[in-house]
Design a protein around this motif. Structure first.
Motif, mmCIF file in Angstrom:
data_model
loop_
_atom_site.group_PDB
_atom_site.id
_atom_site.type_symbol
_atom_site.label_atom_id
_atom_site.label_comp_id
_atom_site.label_asym_id
_atom_site.label_seq_id
_atom_site.Cartn_x
_atom_site.Cartn_y
_atom_site.Cartn_z
ATOM 1 N N GLU A 9 0.813 -1.224 0.000
ATOM 2 C CA GLU A 9 0.000 0.000 0.000
ATOM 3 C C GLU A 9 0.842 1.268 0.000
ATOM 4 O O GLU A 9 0.337 2.355 -0.270
ATOM 5 C CB GLU A 9 -0.950 -0.019 1.205
ATOM 6 C CG GLU A 9 -2.010 -1.116 1.093
ATOM 7 C CD GLU A 9 -2.949 -1.163 2.285
ATOM 8 O OE1 GLU A 9 -4.004 -0.515 2.211
ATOM 9 O OE2 GLU A 9 -2.615 -1.849 3.266
ATOM 10 N N LEU A 192 -11.758 -6.605 -0.693
ATOM 11 C CA LEU A 192 -10.861 -6.094 -1.732
ATOM 12 C C LEU A 192 -11.674 -5.413 -2.833
ATOM 13 O O LEU A 192 -12.793 -5.823 -3.141
ATOM 14 C CB LEU A 192 -10.009 -7.230 -2.310
ATOM 15 C CG LEU A 192 -9.006 -7.859 -1.332
ATOM 16 C CD1 LEU A 192 -8.407 -9.136 -1.923
ATOM 17 C CD2 LEU A 192 -7.907 -6.873 -0.967
ATOM 18 N N SER A 194 -10.438 -4.500 -6.117
ATOM 19 C CA SER A 194 -9.954 -4.607 -7.496
ATOM 20 C C SER A 194 -9.527 -6.039 -7.768
ATOM 21 O O SER A 194 -9.037 -6.727 -6.868
ATOM 22 C CB SER A 194 -8.769 -3.659 -7.700
ATOM 23 O OG SER A 194 -8.031 -4.016 -8.849
ATOM 24 N N GLU A 197 -5.945 -6.755 -6.712
ATOM 25 C CA GLU A 197 -5.568 -6.743 -5.298
ATOM 26 C C GLU A 197 -5.672 -8.141 -4.688
ATOM 27 O O GLU A 197 -6.511 -8.948 -5.092
ATOM 28 C CB GLU A 197 -6.462 -5.787 -4.510
ATOM 29 C CG GLU A 197 -6.254 -4.329 -4.845
ATOM 30 C CD GLU A 197 -7.189 -3.423 -4.057
ATOM 31 O OE1 GLU A 197 -6.955 -2.203 -4.072
ATOM 32 O OE2 GLU A 197 -8.158 -3.922 -3.448
ATOM 33 N N LYS A 209 -1.926 -6.260 2.347
ATOM 34 C CA LYS A 209 -2.611 -6.115 1.060
ATOM 35 C C LYS A 209 -1.598 -5.707 0.013
ATOM 36 O O LYS A 209 -0.778 -4.807 0.247
ATOM 37 C CB LYS A 209 -3.731 -5.085 1.153
ATOM 38 C CG LYS A 209 -4.565 -4.994 -0.122
ATOM 39 C CD LYS A 209 -5.814 -4.176 0.081
ATOM 40 C CE LYS A 209 -5.542 -2.699 -0.054
ATOM 41 N NZ LYS A 209 -6.769 -1.889 -0.086
ATOM 42 N N THR A 211 -0.907 -5.118 -4.430
ATOM 43 C CA THR A 211 -1.392 -5.029 -5.808
ATOM 44 C C THR A 211 -0.403 -5.808 -6.659
ATOM 45 O O THR A 211 0.800 -5.522 -6.625
ATOM 46 C CB THR A 211 -1.473 -3.573 -6.287
ATOM 47 O OG1 THR A 211 -2.359 -2.858 -5.425
ATOM 48 C CG2 THR A 211 -1.983 -3.504 -7.712
#
Length: 226
Positions: A9, A192, A194, A197, A209, A211
């Motif tokens: 993040e 979540l 997306s 993610e 978390k 991406t």
């Protein structure tokens, strides 16, 4: 032996140390970017390590999801689609671990990464055989240079609990409902926002978390193999 997974993040790179953890379980449906992640891992691995350092066994339970050129000399066998060939590859790997365990010098032996996509599809053919060989490999493999990435669309309750207990890292994408989120062991994954993610959970470092990283696999393979 580290593999890049994505960014956190704070936009810092997140990698997974396979020498430390040995194995990774990814859980994500067709509506997430799980396949993008697996392909990204493969292409970066091919670009980073030579065939003398790392060899690959790739098992694809859904034909065409995983992209690896069959001319890649990292591959110990062409990408495996048929479940019976997957079992043969796992049996060979068990035999190779036994051979390595008896060798006096293991320094020049390449690491072996076994990537399985759509694990549930593979186990339908012969659950007992797949799980027996896989359990032996997961428990003993890291010591002799064998590592696993296993991708599945949902945690199948029929999958051996012994296998699940020996997967110290999980990467969970957004599930389709709260029940599946609970079954993954990462219930907060339902929040979540997306398909890119996911939540990475490791035995010693908790949850974070991330991406996931995406790359253009075909473009990079063209650069490597022409």
């Amino acid at each position: 032996f580290e593999i890049e997974l994505g960014t956190d993040e704070n936009n810092r790179e997140v990698t997974l140390d396979f020498d430390k953890y040995g194995n990774l379980l990814t859980i994500g449906s067709q509506f997430t970017s799980q396949i993008d992640l697996l392909n990204s891992i493969l292409v970066k691995t091919l670009a980073t390590y030579s065939p003398e350092e790392l060899r690959l066994i790739v098992i694809d339970g859904v034909r065409g999801d995983v992209i690896v050129p069959n001319q890649a000399s990292h591959l110990l066998t062409p990408v495996i689609i048929e479940p019976e060939k997957a079992i043969s590859a796992l049996k060979w790997s068990v035999g190779e671990i036994e051979r390595r365990s008896k060798a006096e010098n293991q320094d020049n032996m390449p690491k072996v990464l076994i990537l399985i996509n759509s694990f549930n599809q593979i186990t339908y053919f012969s659950p007992a055989e797949v799980e027996d060989n896989l359990y032996r490999l997961i428990v003993q493999g890291r010591k002799y240079g064998f590592y696993f990435i296993i991708g599945t669309d949902y945690p199948n309750p029929r999958t051996s609990k012994l296998i699940m207990a020996n997967m110290p890292t999980k990467l969970v994408f957004k599930p389709t409902d709260k029940k599946i989120a609970r079954e993954t062991g990462v219930p907060e994954s339902i929040d979540l926002n997306s398909p890119n993610e996911a939540i990475l959970e490791t035995m010693y470092e908790g949850k974070k978390k991330i991406t996931i990283s995406k790359v253009n696999s075909k473009e990079i393979y063209e650069e490597i193999f022409g």
